[in-house]
Design a protein around this motif. Structure first.
Motif, PDB file in Angstrom:
ATOM      1  N   ARG A  49       1.208  -3.896  -5.100  1.00 26.61           N
ATOM      2  CA  ARG A  49       0.069  -3.889  -4.181  1.00 26.61           C
ATOM      3  C   ARG A  49      -1.047  -4.831  -4.620  1.00 26.61           C
ATOM      4  NH1 ARG A  49       2.981   0.386  -3.796  1.00 26.61           N
ATOM      5  NH2 ARG A  49       3.154   1.547  -1.841  1.00 26.61           N
ATOM      6  N   GLY A  50      -0.712  -5.697  -5.557  1.00 25.67           N
ATOM      7  CA  GLY A  50      -1.644  -6.747  -5.926  1.00 25.67           C
ATOM      8  C   GLY A  50      -2.714  -6.333  -6.913  1.00 25.67           C
ATOM      9  N   VAL A  51      -2.405  -5.372  -7.801  1.00 26.69           N
ATOM     10  CA  VAL A  51      -3.347  -4.968  -8.840  1.00 26.69           C
ATOM     11  C   VAL A  51      -2.625  -4.986 -10.185  1.00 26.69           C
ATOM     12  CG1 VAL A  51      -5.014  -3.240  -9.621  1.00 26.69           C
ATOM     13  CG2 VAL A  51      -4.478  -3.425  -7.198  1.00 26.69           C
ATOM     14  N   ALA A  52      -3.220  -5.655 -11.159  1.00 25.74           N
ATOM     15  CA  ALA A  52      -2.646  -5.702 -12.510  1.00 25.74           C
ATOM     16  C   ALA A  52      -3.422  -4.757 -13.410  1.00 25.74           C
ATOM     17  CB  ALA A  52      -2.705  -7.122 -13.061  1.00 25.74           C
ATOM     18  N   VAL A  53      -2.701  -3.874 -14.113  1.00 27.03           N
ATOM     19  CA  VAL A  53      -3.314  -2.924 -15.035  1.00 27.03           C
ATOM     20  C   VAL A  53      -2.514  -2.924 -16.338  1.00 27.03           C
ATOM     21  CG1 VAL A  53      -4.313  -1.424 -13.268  1.00 27.03           C
ATOM     22  CG2 VAL A  53      -1.972  -1.017 -14.056  1.00 27.03           C
ATOM     23  N   VAL A  54      -3.130  -2.406 -17.402  1.00 24.73           N
ATOM     24  CA  VAL A  54      -2.483  -2.332 -18.710  1.00 24.73           C
ATOM     25  C   VAL A  54      -2.075  -0.879 -18.973  1.00 24.73           C
ATOM     26  CG1 VAL A  54      -2.771  -2.645 -21.199  1.00 24.73           C
ATOM     27  CG2 VAL A  54      -3.815  -4.273 -19.603  1.00 24.73           C
TER      28      VAL A  54
END
Length: 486
Positions: A426-431
């Motif tokens: 959905r177009g979100v980058a997280v760690v």
């Protein structure tokens, strides 16, 4: 998954170390023995993840490590291919130079901007950095600095004096001869690790910890012993027990506004850490990169202010206080240790950019002003992110950080790495939490920096909420299903 790859990876999960490194080791072994021939195209990250029962992010990290080690080529839009000539030395846990966590988590820093909203890097632009007065001060300093050849392995003398004053203001009396300038905190971690360790040595680290530090330790070929981080940070007793059990050569801790948890080790515990290090004869590296970014609580003096005979090296960076692009860090320690580090620094790069150091000197002349700005910024962005999460993702939990630039968020009953894949779609980058753990622990946690512009943060949380609402249906297997937490 290609039948050949399925066959040669049988039993890949056996052994020690993070999953991505075990997977990379199995693939490189198959390349080395000819089971995967030169020119073979490897499966896509997603098509490999399902049959080997890991997340796509784990495969990405494994492929990145293989690329960094010279085993494969990765071509955007084409895939991952076995190189026609592998590296000269065997790849594996004992091989220096293998990295993957940072490159997998901060891909936009390598590949350039994307359309994704990046909740990854805890750094900010600095449009307020260079006003006319500061530019005049910097230019005047640069005119003086260009009077010599500009190679200063230990650092530009005016900056060393300014850093000594800055460290003294933290309650750590410091002279300029106790300071060496580095190219960011990353180089400070690399130099101190090189000084005290050799491949195979043990380093004690917190769990979780700064993920790029884990990459540096992997590159150095050291083994890691972990201690937990509690509500008041790391405990001296845990460090002492780990040191007594594993005989480490070094301990690395983040006592002030820990990354990623935001915790703060109290003064009495700092005294005990210094006392334990002295008794066990184990040097300590305390990373104070975020020490100026309090959200309300004033930190106690650094551990080094309580040090005995055994060195406690204080490292840090001006990236969070001023601007990441400045690339100015430092190490503070006993003068003989600083001289040894200076010889290593000379071999590495002849000294950091004097232009950056001159600008940093001018900025430190106005440090109180900039500290107030950055702390106000951090408080505002934290409050915004917290409000957005409470509104859109009310089941997510976190402890309010004492300082720093990120939230350590617990996802109730969920696999954070699998959720990171869902968020990426959905177009979100997280760690995800395992990226910050030497043991691949914290499977239900995310590190969420609160540094994005408000509009981007709002859109990012909205997309995270969309991913979360459908995550239970998308996640395969009972281990990834969501539980109702009352």
């Amino acid at each position: 998954m290609h039948a050949t790859v399925a066959r040669v990876l049988a039993g890949w999960e056996a052994g020690d170390g993070p999953l991505y490194r075990r997977l990379a080791s199995a693939i490189s072994g198959a390349i080395a023995d000819g089971s995967l021939p030169a020119g073979e195209r490897l499966p896509t990250e997603r098509s490999l993840a399902t049959p080997v029962s890991v997340s796509r992010a784990t495969v990405v990290a494994a492929y990145d490590a293989l690329r960094d080690a010279g085993w494969v080529d990765r071509r955007q839009g084409s895939g991952t291919w076995v190189r026609h000539r592998g590296p000269a030395e065997p790849f594996g846990q004992d091989r220096p130079g293998v990295v993957g966590r940072s490159s997998a988590s901060f891909r936009a820093l390598i590949e350039g901007p994307t359309d994704a909203i990046e909740f990854t890097c805890a750094a900010t632009p600095a449009p307020d950095l260079l006003d006319d007065a500061l530019v005049r001060d910097a230019l005047a300093g640069l005119q003086v600095a260009t009077g010599d050849i500009g190679y200063h392995a230990v650092g530009h003398p005016p900056l060393r004096r300014a850093l000594a004053a800055h460290l003294s203001s933290w309650g750590l009396p410091t002279s300029e001869r106790e300071v060496i300038v580095t190219s960011g905190a990353q180089q400070a971690i690399a130099l101190t690790t090189e000084l005290y360790t050799r491949p195979g040595d043990v380093v004690v680290v917190e769990d979780p910890t700064y993920l790029s530090a884990l990459d540096r330790f992997a590159a150095a070929g050291v083994r890691l012993a972990t201690v937990p981080v509690g509500p008041r940070g790391v405990r001296a007793a845990e460090l002492a027990a780990a040191a007594a059990d594993r005989s480490p050569r070094l301990m690395y801790v983040i006592p002030t506004f820990h990354n990623p948890t935001g915790t703060l080790v109290p003064e009495d515990e700092r005294r005990e850490i210094a006392r334990a290090a002295d008794a066990l004869r184990v040097p300590v590296v305390e990373d104070l990169t975020l020490a100026d970014l309090s959200l309300g609580t004033s930190p106690p003096p650094p551990i080094a202010s309580f040090a005995g005979d055994v060195p406690v090296l204080t490292i840090g960076s001006l990236s969070k206080l001023f601007w990441g692009g400045l690339r100015v860090g430092f190490i503070r320690g006993p003068e003989p240790v600083i001289q040894r580090l200076a010889r290593m620094k000379l071999l590495a790069d002849h000294g950091s950019s004097v232009v950056s150091q001159v600008v940093a000197t001018a900025l430190l002349g106005r440090v109180e002003e900039y500290r107030e700005r950055r702390q106000a910024f951090a408080r505002d962005r934290y409050e915004l992110l917290a409000e957005l999460l409470r509104r859109h993702l009310p089941s997510w939990r976190w402890r309010e950080p004492e300082g720093g630039l990120s939230l350590w968020v617990e996802l109730p009953g969920a696999d954070a790495t699998a959720f990171a894949d869902a968020a990426a779609r959905r177009g979100v980058a997280v760690v995800p939490g395992p990226m910050t753990s030497a043991n691949d622990a914290f499977v239900d946690h995310l590190r969420l920096p609160f540094v994005l512009p408000p509009a981007a943060m709002e859109e990012g949380v909205r997309r995270l909420a969309e991913a979360w609402s459908s995550f239970g249906a998308e996640a395969p297997g009972p281990e990834r299903s969501l539980r109702v937490v009352v």
